[in-house]
Design a protein around this motif. Sequence first.
Motif, short mmCIF file in Angstrom:
data_model
loop_
_atom_site.label_atom_id
_atom_site.label_comp_id
_atom_site.label_asym_id
_atom_site.label_seq_id
_atom_site.Cartn_x
_atom_site.Cartn_y
_atom_site.Cartn_z
N LEU A 151 0.81 -1.22 0.00
CA LEU A 151 0.00 0.00 0.00
C LEU A 151 0.84 1.27 0.00
O LEU A 151 1.92 1.33 0.59
CB LEU A 151 -0.91 0.01 1.22
N GLU A 152 0.32 2.28 -0.68
CA GLU A 152 0.90 3.61 -0.59
C GLU A 152 0.66 4.14 0.83
O GLU A 152 -0.18 3.61 1.57
CB GLU A 152 0.21 4.56 -1.58
N ASN A 153 1.33 5.20 1.18
CA ASN A 153 1.01 5.87 2.44
C ASN A 153 -0.43 6.36 2.38
O ASN A 153 -0.85 6.96 1.38
CB ASN A 153 1.96 7.05 2.69
N ASP A 154 -1.19 6.07 3.42
CA ASP A 154 -2.62 6.37 3.50
C ASP A 154 -3.46 5.48 2.59
O ASP A 154 -4.66 5.72 2.44
CB ASP A 154 -2.91 7.85 3.18
N GLY A 155 -2.85 4.46 1.97
CA GLY A 155 -3.62 3.48 1.21
C GLY A 155 -4.51 2.69 2.15
O GLY A 155 -4.27 2.63 3.36
N ARG A 156 -5.56 2.07 1.60
CA ARG A 156 -6.56 1.40 2.44
C ARG A 156 -6.64 -0.09 2.16
O ARG A 156 -6.54 -0.54 1.01
CB ARG A 156 -7.93 2.02 2.22
N LEU A 157 -6.86 -0.83 3.22
CA LEU A 157 -7.17 -2.25 3.16
C LEU A 157 -8.63 -2.42 3.53
O LEU A 157 -9.06 -1.95 4.59
CB LEU A 157 -6.28 -3.03 4.11
N ILE A 158 -9.41 -3.08 2.68
CA ILE A 158 -10.83 -3.28 2.91
C ILE A 158 -11.11 -4.78 2.94
O ILE A 158 -10.80 -5.49 1.98
CB ILE A 158 -11.67 -2.62 1.79
N ILE A 159 -11.68 -5.24 4.03
CA ILE A 159 -11.93 -6.67 4.21
C ILE A 159 -13.37 -6.89 4.67
O ILE A 159 -13.86 -6.17 5.54
CB ILE A 159 -10.97 -7.28 5.26
N GLU A 160 -14.03 -7.87 4.07
CA GLU A 160 -15.33 -8.34 4.57
C GLU A 160 -15.26 -9.85 4.74
O GLU A 160 -14.85 -10.56 3.81
CB GLU A 160 -16.47 -7.97 3.62
N ILE A 161 -15.66 -10.33 5.90
CA ILE A 161 -15.68 -11.77 6.18
C ILE A 161 -16.71 -12.06 7.28
O ILE A 161 -17.13 -11.16 8.01
CB ILE A 161 -14.30 -12.31 6.66
N PRO A 162 -17.09 -13.32 7.41
CA PRO A 162 -17.94 -13.70 8.54
C PRO A 162 -17.21 -13.48 9.87
O PRO A 162 -15.99 -13.62 9.95
CB PRO A 162 -18.20 -15.19 8.30
N ASP A 163 -17.97 -13.13 10.88
CA ASP A 163 -17.44 -12.90 12.23
C ASP A 163 -17.67 -14.17 13.06
O ASP A 163 -18.81 -14.55 13.32
CB ASP A 163 -18.15 -11.71 12.86
N ILE A 164 -16.60 -14.81 13.47
CA ILE A 164 -16.71 -16.08 14.18
C ILE A 164 -17.46 -15.93 15.51
O ILE A 164 -18.14 -16.86 15.95
CB ILE A 164 -15.31 -16.71 14.41
N LYS A 165 -17.37 -14.77 16.14
CA LYS A 165 -18.10 -14.55 17.39
C LYS A 165 -19.60 -14.45 17.13
O LYS A 165 -20.41 -15.00 17.88
CB LYS A 165 -17.59 -13.29 18.09
N LYS A 166 -19.98 -13.75 16.08
CA LYS A 166 -21.39 -13.66 15.73
C LYS A 166 -21.94 -15.04 15.38
O LYS A 166 -23.05 -15.40 15.78
CB LYS A 166 -21.58 -12.71 14.54
N LEU A 167 -21.17 -15.81 14.62
CA LEU A 167 -21.62 -17.14 14.21
C LEU A 167 -21.77 -18.07 15.40
O LEU A 167 -22.71 -18.87 15.47
CB LEU A 167 -20.65 -17.72 13.18
N SER A 168 -20.82 -17.98 16.32
CA SER A 168 -20.91 -18.80 17.54
C SER A 168 -22.15 -18.44 18.33
O SER A 168 -22.87 -19.33 18.84
CB SER A 168 -19.66 -18.58 18.40
N LYS A 169 -22.44 -17.17 18.44
CA LYS A 169 -23.63 -16.70 19.15
C LYS A 169 -24.89 -17.21 18.45
O LYS A 169 -25.85 -17.63 19.11
CB LYS A 169 -23.64 -15.18 19.21
N ASN A 170 -24.88 -17.18 17.12
CA ASN A 170 -26.04 -17.66 16.36
C ASN A 170 -26.30 -19.15 16.60
O ASN A 170 -27.45 -19.58 16.74
CB ASN A 170 -25.84 -17.40 14.87
#
Length: 214
Positions: free
Chosen positions: A112-131
């Motif tokens: 990444l450049e300086n101030d470049g961004r990383l964007i991630i979407e994934i399932p949340d294992i804590k939410k899934l465990s709660k479900n």
Amino acid sequence: MQDKGSIMKNELRKIVNIVFKNNVLYKKLHILFLYFKKKELNLHLCCGRLYEKGWVNIDANPSVKTDLIMDMIDVKKYFSNHSIKNIKIIHGLSYLRFHEALDFLKDCYNLLENDGRLIIEIPDIKKLSKNILGVDSLCDEKGYLSYIEALRAIYAFDLGEHQNKVNYITYKFGWSAEHLKYELEKLGYKNIQIENPEYHCQLCNRDFRLIASK
């Protein structure tokens, strides 16, 4: 069911991808062209069937539409450090083992450049465990479907693959939003924001979206 024209088109894409796009020289020349053509580079890694304009769409699967056929952990071999404006990974990070993911996230930081961004979407294992724990009885249809949906998100399969007995690649690690944020902070990322998901049906009770800056 696909018609013959669609099937032939998909098979032709596979052939072109395997013969040309999977070639190392092609990759290097294509990336060189991108550096000259674009003012900024945005990488969409593990893109799957989600091809997006304005992004360099990269996936290891030759059967999907891409700009480059490449495993996401190999991106560092082809792109220069400090040359990428944005890196986006939608439901892809969990295909890496824990130690692989940490190495990969460090590589992304370097790319990444300086101030470049990383964007991630994934399932949340804590939410899934709660479900899962919130299901009182599998005899109740609603509870059963909620239970299967949580397992589906943990192991990364769709119901069509299950019903048709199709082999699929499972996730190798589960992330919570807090854990991923913690590991990214240790790697030097800053301004980390946790948001609601924008892809895959925008299921807030299952997934999370994280945006981090270098």
